[in-house]
Design an enzyme around this catalytic site. Structure first.
Site, PDB file in Angstrom:
ATOM      1  N   TYR A 138       0.834  -1.200   0.000  1.00 58.28           N
ATOM      2  CA  TYR A 138       0.000   0.000   0.000  1.00 58.28           C
ATOM      3  C   TYR A 138       0.867   1.247   0.000  1.00 58.28           C
ATOM      4  O   TYR A 138       1.691   1.439   0.895  1.00 58.28           O
ATOM      5  CB  TYR A 138      -0.907   0.007   1.246  1.00 58.28           C
ATOM      6  CG  TYR A 138      -1.870   1.179   1.247  1.00 58.28           C
ATOM      7  CD1 TYR A 138      -2.763   1.356   0.196  1.00 58.28           C
ATOM      8  CD2 TYR A 138      -1.873   2.108   2.275  1.00 58.28           C
ATOM      9  CE1 TYR A 138      -3.636   2.428   0.179  1.00 58.28           C
ATOM     10  CE2 TYR A 138      -2.750   3.188   2.268  1.00 58.28           C
ATOM     11  CZ  TYR A 138      -3.626   3.344   1.213  1.00 58.28           C
ATOM     12  OH  TYR A 138      -4.494   4.404   1.182  1.00 58.28           O
ATOM     13  N   ASP A 233       8.690   2.704   1.941  1.00 56.37           N
ATOM     14  CA  ASP A 233       7.516   3.438   2.378  1.00 56.37           C
ATOM     15  C   ASP A 233       7.426   3.259   3.896  1.00 56.37           C
ATOM     16  O   ASP A 233       7.017   2.214   4.392  1.00 56.37           O
ATOM     17  CB  ASP A 233       6.275   2.885   1.669  1.00 56.37           C
ATOM     18  CG  ASP A 233       5.010   3.615   2.068  1.00 56.37           C
ATOM     19  OD1 ASP A 233       4.989   4.216   3.163  1.00 56.37           O
ATOM     20  OD2 ASP A 233       4.043   3.573   1.291  1.00 56.37           O
ATOM     21  N   LYS A 261       2.005  10.091   8.910  1.00 54.48           N
ATOM     22  CA  LYS A 261       1.379   9.696  10.183  1.00 54.48           C
ATOM     23  C   LYS A 261       2.058  10.344  11.398  1.00 54.48           C
ATOM     24  O   LYS A 261       1.746  11.478  11.719  1.00 54.48           O
ATOM     25  CB  LYS A 261       1.325   8.175  10.279  1.00 54.48           C
ATOM     26  CG  LYS A 261       0.489   7.576   9.104  1.00 54.48           C
ATOM     27  CD  LYS A 261       0.051   6.172   9.356  1.00 54.48           C
ATOM     28  CE  LYS A 261      -0.540   5.498   8.125  1.00 54.48           C
ATOM     29  NZ  LYS A 261      -1.982   5.590   7.985  1.00 54.48           N
TER      30      LYS A 261
END
Ligand SMILES: Cc1ncc(COP(=O)(O)O)c(C=O)c1O
Length: 423
Positions: A138, A233, A261
């Protein structure tokens, strides 16, 4: 806690003005009113122990007093300037200090943007076009990222399968898809297409699945050998697996990483970070018109997000923070293992203590196709039971965090015991 408008009424209003009655992220029937520490409350006043933590940013829990104070001070000085700010510069210094791969940082507002620009930057740097990504990985919502994220049809590698309407076939044709954790497959794929591949983008822990021993090292070596940019990532893993992210935790340094985040402390802030020679492609004065990767954004480096991030990272640097996070996660993992074991239910606990979930299968899970072996009926039943018992978690994840108390862990253990017994 009293509310005047019920969740059901809010949902009805949402259905009028929001497609799918929500923001697209999470079960739209849940409408969160408030969060404090480890807990959140919905609009009907129901209280939950929160393992969703805003999908990851709230690693300190909700409304940490020191973060709130830093944000309030900044709010009085201004919310956004578009121009540079001291807080954004200071945060960039902190990120560069923390991440082994990082000489420089470029801010954006979301992790998905960071991934999109990292891939583009790799193309600018290498002069090559193709992106190698892993099935099930993702990386946000760009066209490239939405290739073989959660494919329903399992076609042959390395062909990509789009997960969304509206993406031109040309994007699919620019991708190569490999199975996560299959070093032999990736090696032969890279050797065949090396002259076309700009980057390998990977979640060091793919969703829940940890890298097999040597897998990330293989990617590192292949990228170095063939002039390919290796992108980690770290939107999820950055400042969560260790202060220096998954690159510190697993001991492999990429060329670029993406962060999000945690670094915004609950505000929209993300970044591409990496080696100076690659980051130079964001600077026209260094690479000229042809190699320049054009990149601006209204809220990039936003000062409120920067001070929230700075304070969050300062708290994470305090002695014992990561040990506590790991210990807490291990206790939660143990709760699942104990109660599901006692219930005699086939399961695997997949992930690392900081981020994991249960996959209901007898076989070890090594990749996306392994996650498809999950017994969905069991998973749904456990999640529904936990929700009923006041445990809020994502469908296929559970985040450990630093606001969890002994009481929270005991209450969670009891809820897991109940859910397991019901199976
Ligand atoms: C590994 C990974 N990359 C990228 C993203 C996208 O980040 P954002 O939602 O901020 O765009 C996420 C979000 O969950 C993620 O988990």
């Amino acid at each position: 806690m009293k509310t005047t408008i019920s969740q059901a009424d809010w949902s009805a209003r949402a259905a009028e003005v929001l497609p799918g009655a929500g923001f697209g992220n999470f079960d739209p029937s849940l409408i969160v009113r408030e969060g404090k520490g480890s807990r959140v409350w919905d609009e009907d006043g129901k209280e939950y122990i929160d393992y969703l933590i805003g999908s990851g940013p709230m690693i300190l829990g909700h409304g940490h007093p020191e973060v709130v104070e830093a944000v309030q001070e900044q709010l009085g000085k201004g919310m956004t300037f578009f121009a540079n700010s001291a807080a954004g510069i200071e945060l960039a210094e902190v990120l560069v200090d923390a991440m082994a791969c990082a000489d420089q940082v470029r801010y954006v507002s979301t992790g998905g943007e960071a991934d999109m620009y990292a891939m583009r930057l790799a193309r600018a740097f290498t002069g090559k076009d193709r992106v190698l990504k892993f099935e099930g990985g993702y990386h946000g919502m760009s066209g490239e990222a939405l290739m073989s994220l959660a494919p329903k049809s399992l076609i042959n590698f390395p062909q990509a399968v789009p997960d969304s309407a509206g993406i031109p076939d040309s994007v699919r044709d620019g991708m190569l898809i490999a199975p996560f954790n299959d070093s032999d497959f990736v090696t032969s794929l890279v050797e065949e297409y090396a002259h076309e591949i700009a980057c390998i983008i990977v979640e060091p822990l793919q969703r829940l699945v940890p890298p097999a021993l040597g897998f990330l090292r293989t990617l590192r070596d292949l990228a170095t050998k063939h002039g390919i940019v290796l992108i980690f990532d770290e939107v999820v893993t950055g400042f969560r697996f260790a202060y220096g992210g998954a690159q510190e935790y697993y001991g492999v340094t990429p060329d670029l990483c993406t962060l999000g985040k945690v670094i915004g402390g609950g505000f929209p802030l993300a970044a591409v970070a990496g080696k100076a020679e690659i980051m130079a492609h964001f600077d026209k004065s260094k690479v000229g018109e042809k190699g320049f990767t054009f990149q601006i954004g209204t809220l990039s480096g936003n000062p409120v997000a920067s001070v929230a991030g700075l304070k969050t990272l300062e708290i994470l640097r305090r002695p014992g923070a990561y040990q506590m996070l790991k210990d807490t996660g291990e206790r939660l993992m143990q709760s699942y293992a104990t109660h599901l074991g006692a219930a005699g239910v086939a399961h695997q606990i997949v992930g690392e203590p900081m981020l994991f979930d249960v996959v209901f299968t007898e076989q070890p899970v090594r990749d996306y196709r392994g996650t498809l072996k999950n017994n969905a009926a069991h998973a749904n039943a456990v999640n529904a039971s936990l929700r009923q018992s006041g445990i809020l978690k994502p469908d296929s994840k559970l985040y450990a965090h630093l606001a969890l108390t002994e009481e929270d862990l005991q209450q969670t253990d009891a809820a897991i015991a109940k859910a397991a017994a019901q199976l």
